[in-house]
Scaffold this active site. Sequence first.
Site, PDB file in Angstrom:
ATOM      1  N   ASP A 159     -15.043  15.417  -5.355  1.00  0.00           N
ATOM      2  CA  ASP A 159     -16.010  16.403  -4.849  1.00  0.00           C
ATOM      3  C   ASP A 159     -15.537  16.945  -3.507  1.00  0.00           C
ATOM      4  O   ASP A 159     -15.662  18.140  -3.207  1.00  0.00           O
ATOM      5  CB  ASP A 159     -17.376  15.752  -4.644  1.00  0.00           C
ATOM      6  CG  ASP A 159     -17.957  15.157  -5.899  1.00  0.00           C
ATOM      7  OD1 ASP A 159     -17.521  14.057  -6.285  1.00  0.00           O
ATOM      8  OD2 ASP A 159     -18.824  15.800  -6.516  1.00  0.00           O
ATOM      9  N   THR A 180     -20.702  19.430  -9.673  1.00  0.00           N
ATOM     10  CA  THR A 180     -19.607  18.461  -9.842  1.00  0.00           C
ATOM     11  C   THR A 180     -20.134  17.027  -9.824  1.00  0.00           C
ATOM     12  O   THR A 180     -19.380  16.080  -9.601  1.00  0.00           O
ATOM     13  CB  THR A 180     -18.552  18.622  -8.733  1.00  0.00           C
ATOM     14  OG1 THR A 180     -19.173  18.312  -7.469  1.00  0.00           O
ATOM     15  CG2 THR A 180     -17.988  20.025  -8.693  1.00  0.00           C
ATOM     16  N   ASP A 211     -21.652  15.227  -5.531  1.00  0.00           N
ATOM     17  CA  ASP A 211     -21.993  13.808  -5.287  1.00  0.00           C
ATOM     18  C   ASP A 211     -20.770  13.096  -4.695  1.00  0.00           C
ATOM     19  O   ASP A 211     -20.250  12.133  -5.243  1.00  0.00           O
ATOM     20  CB  ASP A 211     -22.454  13.104  -6.576  1.00  0.00           C
ATOM     21  CG  ASP A 211     -21.327  12.934  -7.595  1.00  0.00           C
ATOM     22  OD1 ASP A 211     -21.344  11.924  -8.321  1.00  0.00           O
ATOM     23  OD2 ASP A 211     -20.432  13.803  -7.648  1.00  0.00           O
ATOM     24  N   HIS A 241     -10.912  15.589 -10.728  1.00  0.00           N
ATOM     25  CA  HIS A 241     -11.760  16.340 -11.667  1.00  0.00           C
ATOM     26  C   HIS A 241     -12.416  17.601 -11.052  1.00  0.00           C
ATOM     27  O   HIS A 241     -12.282  18.687 -11.580  1.00  0.00           O
ATOM     28  CB  HIS A 241     -12.894  15.422 -12.171  1.00  0.00           C
ATOM     29  CG  HIS A 241     -12.447  14.095 -12.690  1.00  0.00           C
ATOM     30  ND1 HIS A 241     -11.869  13.905 -13.939  1.00  0.00           N
ATOM     31  CD2 HIS A 241     -12.502  12.867 -12.132  1.00  0.00           C
ATOM     32  CE1 HIS A 241     -11.591  12.638 -14.121  1.00  0.00           C
ATOM     33  NE2 HIS A 241     -11.955  11.964 -13.047  1.00  0.00           N
ATOM     34  N   ASP A 242     -13.125  17.428  -9.958  1.00  0.00           N
ATOM     35  CA  ASP A 242     -14.096  18.433  -9.529  1.00  0.00           C
ATOM     36  C   ASP A 242     -13.541  19.779  -9.058  1.00  0.00           C
ATOM     37  O   ASP A 242     -14.144  20.824  -9.358  1.00  0.00           O
ATOM     38  CB  ASP A 242     -14.990  17.824  -8.427  1.00  0.00           C
ATOM     39  CG  ASP A 242     -15.846  16.685  -8.973  1.00  0.00           C
ATOM     40  OD1 ASP A 242     -16.266  15.832  -8.179  1.00  0.00           O
ATOM     41  OD2 ASP A 242     -16.071  16.652 -10.201  1.00  0.00           O
ATOM     42  N   ASN A 271     -22.016   9.270  -7.677  1.00  0.00           N
ATOM     43  CA  ASN A 271     -20.915   8.370  -7.311  1.00  0.00           C
ATOM     44  C   ASN A 271     -21.398   7.224  -6.445  1.00  0.00           C
ATOM     45  O   ASN A 271     -20.762   6.186  -6.341  1.00  0.00           O
ATOM     46  CB  ASN A 271     -19.823   9.139  -6.563  1.00  0.00           C
ATOM     47  CG  ASN A 271     -18.908   9.882  -7.505  1.00  0.00           C
ATOM     48  OD1 ASN A 271     -18.530   9.356  -8.549  1.00  0.00           O
ATOM     49  ND2 ASN A 271     -18.601  11.110  -7.171  1.00  0.00           N
ATOM     50  N   PHE A 282     -19.085  10.320 -17.009  1.00  0.00           N
ATOM     51  CA  PHE A 282     -20.074   9.854 -16.043  1.00  0.00           C
ATOM     52  C   PHE A 282     -21.138  10.906 -15.687  1.00  0.00           C
ATOM     53  O   PHE A 282     -22.341  10.615 -15.718  1.00  0.00           O
ATOM     54  CB  PHE A 282     -19.407   9.351 -14.752  1.00  0.00           C
ATOM     55  CG  PHE A 282     -20.426   9.035 -13.706  1.00  0.00           C
ATOM     56  CD1 PHE A 282     -20.646   9.900 -12.653  1.00  0.00           C
ATOM     57  CD2 PHE A 282     -21.232   7.914 -13.822  1.00  0.00           C
ATOM     58  CE1 PHE A 282     -21.630   9.640 -11.713  1.00  0.00           C
ATOM     59  CE2 PHE A 282     -22.237   7.645 -12.907  1.00  0.00           C
ATOM     60  CZ  PHE A 282     -22.436   8.514 -11.836  1.00  0.00           C
ATOM     61  N   ASN A 283     -20.747  12.106 -15.273  1.00  0.00           N
ATOM     62  CA  ASN A 283     -21.736  13.083 -14.787  1.00  0.00           C
ATOM     63  C   ASN A 283     -22.814  13.383 -15.824  1.00  0.00           C
ATOM     64  O   ASN A 283     -23.943  13.707 -15.476  1.00  0.00           O
ATOM     65  CB  ASN A 283     -21.054  14.393 -14.372  1.00  0.00           C
ATOM     66  CG  ASN A 283     -20.329  14.264 -13.050  1.00  0.00           C
ATOM     67  OD1 ASN A 283     -20.610  13.354 -12.276  1.00  0.00           O
ATOM     68  ND2 ASN A 283     -19.381  15.150 -12.798  1.00  0.00           N
TER      69      ASN A 283
HETATM   70  O1  RIB Z   1     -16.360  11.583 -14.479  1.00  0.00           O
HETATM   71  C1  RIB Z   1     -15.850  12.196 -13.314  1.00  0.00           C
HETATM   72  C2  RIB Z   1     -16.954  12.748 -12.482  1.00  0.00           C
HETATM   73  O2  RIB Z   1     -17.818  11.700 -12.070  1.00  0.00           O
HETATM   74  C3  RIB Z   1     -16.456  13.398 -11.170  1.00  0.00           C
HETATM   75  O3  RIB Z   1     -17.313  14.447 -10.818  1.00  0.00           O
HETATM   76  C4  RIB Z   1     -16.570  12.269 -10.183  1.00  0.00           C
HETATM   77  O4  RIB Z   1     -16.749  12.751  -8.843  1.00  0.00           O
HETATM   78  C5  RIB Z   1     -17.826  11.602 -10.654  1.00  0.00           C
HETATM   79  O5  RIB Z   1     -18.934  12.344 -10.138  1.00  0.00           O
HETATM   80 CA    CA Z   2     -18.404  14.412  -8.610  1.00  0.00          CA
END
Ligand code: RIB
Ligand code: CA
Length: 311
Positions: free
Chosen positions: A14, A126, A9, A241-242, A38, A167-168
């Site tokens: 990403d 991701t 996303d 993160h990803d 996102n 979030f994801n």
């Molecule tokens: O919480 C971080 C995640 O949420 C990452 O994958 C960022 O790209 C968002 O998608």
């Molecule tokens: Ca992401």
Amino acid sequence: MKKIILDVDPGHDDAVAIILAEAEENIDVLGITVVSGNNSLENTLNNTLKICTHLKIDTPVYSGMDMPMVRDRFLSTESIGNVHGETGLDGPVFGEITKKPEDTHAVNYIIDTIKNSKEKITVVATGPLSNIGMSLRLEPKIIENIEEIVIMGGAYGTGNVTPSAEFNIIADPEAAHVVFSSGLPIVMMGLDLTRQAKATKEVVDKIGTVGNKASKLIVDLMEFFTKTQKDFFGWEAPPVHDPTTIAYLIDPSMFEFVECNVQISLEHGMTYGRTVCDMHHATELPRNTKVATKIDFDKFWNLVYENVKKY
Ligand code: RIB
Ligand code: CA
């Protein structure tokens, strides 16, 4: 050679995951599937096509779920602010998008590709797990031909949307529940891990010395991401993160894990969307997930640097 489907996303981090995966000779990215998260699906799809056009990545791109499986739409622009900007990939200047998405819906692509593959496929996610959850519900038989699912998501400590939730996961908790209750082997790169993978100024400057399009793109992405991650979370450097999911596939030795039971809290309220990680094995529940707890910072960023040089 690991055959993977990469579900994204974009999203600044990403984008780094796509760059890392596509340059890796030991990974065959069969397809990139896109989900809203996102930003809207329109923007996350456009961002994926921008990245692929910019870096001449010819992997087919498939548009997927614009809505979560059950809950109302929950975009990071509303939940954790515009850490990725209005477009979801603010900062770099891209030229005209020439790459087109495929006609097949991402969920159908995931099902057909896994069902028809002669060897097991690794699924990497991701973003929110809507495409993956829908695929598993629509055709449970694909479970037999999935090597493992590697996700960026969740946390055994604090979340980044609520104190409980990352979030994801909270963007589509029911989809996450489908994945974590599927019986598939899961590798979880949660916030406790990914917050160790911050793009410090030294890291970004070193990547910038490569001097090709991929390195310039990462520098421009990190310039924007550094500012918003400081504004929203107070981080001195942004957690990227990803790409930790891809680094695991390339060199798992740079990580430490706890194998334990992870379930998704679906009770509405302060725990909604939490990955409940039984890190100390208080229950006898199946240890369905390898939860990453430690990353070798230098090895990780050196891998990104080395792969950026291949563009
Ligand atoms: O919480 C971080 C995640 O949420 C990452 O994958 C960022 O790209 C968002 O998608
Ligand atoms: Ca992401």
